[in-house]
Write an enzyme that holds these catalytic residues in place. Structure first.
Site, PDB file in Angstrom:
ATOM      1  N   SER A 149      51.718  -0.125 -10.136  1.00  0.00           N
ATOM      2  CA  SER A 149      52.038   1.110 -10.824  1.00  0.00           C
ATOM      3  C   SER A 149      50.836   2.037 -10.963  1.00  0.00           C
ATOM      4  CB  SER A 149      52.629   0.739 -12.193  1.00  0.00           C
ATOM      5  OG  SER A 149      53.273   1.822 -12.773  1.00  0.00           O
ATOM      6  N   ASP A 176      43.793   7.942   0.051  1.00  0.00           N
ATOM      7  CA  ASP A 176      44.301   9.087   0.805  1.00  0.00           C
ATOM      8  C   ASP A 176      43.284  10.219   0.892  1.00  0.00           C
ATOM      9  OD1 ASP A 176      46.675   7.843   1.289  1.00  0.00           O
ATOM     10  OD2 ASP A 176      47.917   9.251   0.155  1.00  0.00           O
ATOM     11  N   LYS A 235      55.124  -0.913  -7.014  1.00  0.00           N
ATOM     12  CA  LYS A 235      55.964  -0.225  -7.997  1.00  0.00           C
ATOM     13  C   LYS A 235      55.680   1.270  -7.931  1.00  0.00           C
ATOM     14  CE  LYS A 235      57.154   0.078 -12.884  1.00  0.00           C
ATOM     15  NZ  LYS A 235      56.831   1.505 -13.024  1.00  0.00           N
TER      16      LYS A 235
END
Length: 447
Positions: A301, A312, A326
């Site tokens: 999460s 990224d 999640k």
């Protein structure tokens, strides 16, 4: 509504029961015609009312009506996905206390699977952690009584108790016979953020959960690193292993420390217009200092938001094993005075590159295991993920979690250390830019 990204913490964030239900019958003038798409729903509500009345009248002993209604409503919510549920007033207060940073319990992030309580991750320096409970363990009995047939709420309530009182859990771990472990309940004060100086002026930072204090405590830690090591450490290791998540806002704050503007995460609700983008807004600390993020199957999460954002944006290399997967956001919606709240999945989240990691997880740039694995052990790790939870949402792109593969690196057979993943992270930072570039090139080629 308050956005959350977490599992259930025993003694803190708890799934709970609802104490009431509205009307069981619809007025005749409001009943739908067969052509009304709501007709089936209304008929099912009437069917439920009939069954409830029959149980009230004919069950062998008088039923606890409040408990029966609670079980029915909780069953409806948990059938949607593993993270939605009802919080009665007591459990709603427990949630508020837990996210503020201190609560009573055992210190375990859990869910329910196959009738047993499944451990997502133990929290650092808690009774569960010290007892050696591991991600993927199943709790099958409490004080000798089997859990099978209970709800998660029932099991969690049993594990609650006063500070200093003992509790015996029966643990089922794949590859081992069931065993008992005795823990002593205590007030959980998670060691949320800690740091230490490693060799060659590398700073190691451990973040164990994301509650209301995480961002502020990380800021204190970064200031202390600057004072002790100076403005340019040789590298940073951000350890998010077995961090089961927490508050979305705090995940954004943590990522913000290491990014110079730009997107951290976006969320997408039910409607196309329900899009929200969270951007970095503060000045980046330790700019251009290389960062390695450590993750594993217990990183879930909010942890995945931070790891995915830094990966990224090219700000960090991720080392370890694939995270839990999640990729959904839960909002806590208060229902008014003395009515509690519902925890409802209201959005999916996406990394800056637009990736949904729901049921997939964050894949590390360098897969490094903590122990040597056989093919069987690798398959067991692969089964411990969001994708394997009952009623888990599928990835909306139809993607499947990658199959098991042997790691890029694992400890040698004669390894006598205690933390191989951390050792590899430190070695990568000590080797410098050549090692970082080599791993980044491997990631780009794989992608």
């Amino acid at each position: 509504m308050r956005p959350l990204l977490t599992g259930t913490a025993i003694g803190g964030v708890l799934g709970a029961v609802l104490v009431g239900f509205a009307a069981f019958a619809w007025p005749q003038e409001q009943r739908s015609t067969p052509s009304d798409p709501r007709a089936i729903t209304y008929q099912q509500i009437e069917l439920f009312a009939e069954i409830f009345a029959r149980a009230q009248r004919d069950y062998v002993v008088p039923i606890d009506e409040r408990e029966a209604m609670s079980a029915a409503i909780n069953g409806m919510l948990t059938s949607l996905d593993p993270h939605s549920g009802y919080l009665d007033p007591e459990d709603f207060r427990s949630l508020q206390v837990a996210t503020s940073g201190e609560y009573g319990g055992l210190g375990i992030e859990v869910t329910m699977e196959d009738g047993f309580v499944k451990v997502i991750s133990p929290m650092d320096d808690t009774p569960a952690d010290r007892a050696g409970i591991q991600p993927g363990d199943y709790i099958t009995a409490i004080n000798g009584r089997a859990i099978l047939g209970q709800t998660l709420n029932d099991a969690v309530r049993e594990m609650r108790g006063e500070k200093g009182t003992p509790i015996e859990l029966t643990i089922l771990r794949e590859g081992s016979d069931p065993f008992q472990v005795t823990l002593v309940r205590e007030v959980i004060r998670p060691r949320i953020v800690s740091w230490r100086k490693e060799d060659d002026n590398i700073a190691y930072i451990r973040v164990s959960t994301f509650n209301e204090r995480t961002g502020a405590l990380l800021e204190d830690a970064l200031s202390a690193i600057g004072r002790e090591i100076g403005p340019r450490p040789r590298g940073l290791v951000l350890d998010l292993r077995n961090n089961g998540g927490g508050l979305l806002d705090e995940a954004v704050k943590v990522a913000d420390f290491f990014l110079s503007g730009g997107e951290v995460v976006s969320t997408q609700g039910r409607r196309p217009i329900d899009v929200e983008r969270r951007n970095a807004s503060r000045a980046e600390v330790f700019k251009d200092v290389p960062i390695v993020v450590l993750i594993n199957g217990g990183s879930a999460s909010a942890s995945e938001i931070v790891a995915g954002a830094l990966q990224d944006r090219g700000r960090a290399l991720v080392i370890g094993t694939t995270s839990f997967g999640k990729g959904s956001v839960q909002s806590v919606i208060p229902l008014g005075a003395d009515r509690g709240a519902i925890r409802l999945t209201t959005a999916r989240y996406y990394t800056p590159a637009g990736r949904s990691i729901q049921a997939l997880g964050i894949e590390p740039d360098l897969m490094v295991t903590q122990v040597r694995l056989t093919e069987e052990e690798l398959a067991r790790i692969r089964r411990f993920s969001e994708a394997d939870l009952p009623h888990a949402m599928q990835n909306e792109n139809g993607e499947q979690r990658n199959g098991s593969r042997m790691p890029d690196e694992q400890p040698p057979e004669d390894y006598e250390g205690t933390d191989f993943q951390l050792e590899r992270a430190l070695a990568v930072l000590k080797e410098g830019q050549a090692a970082l570039s080599r791993i980044a090139m491997r990631r780009d080629n794989a992608g």
